[in-house]
Design a protein around this motif. Sequence first.
Motif: not given
Length: 73
Positions: A55, A28-29, A23-26
């Motif tokens: 997310f 901005e997306g 899931r990452g820590d994106d």
Amino acid sequence: MADRAVDAEPDEAPPDEPAEPDRGDDAEGARLIALNMALNGSPREETDRYLAKHFNLDDREAMLDELYARVGG
């Protein structure tokens, strides 16, 4: 040609521990998607559920507070 050793087992999670999706820590997306949803009239709760599912955010609630205050929703 030299013989190369080949790993018999692939680099995967053990079968008893299912791999979690990345899931990452994106942030901005996630912010862009949340802004788009808010501008399209999606209720905050729907946007919150979507972000939680897709997310890994440190402070999702603060992001939603800021975006929905700016959009007026």
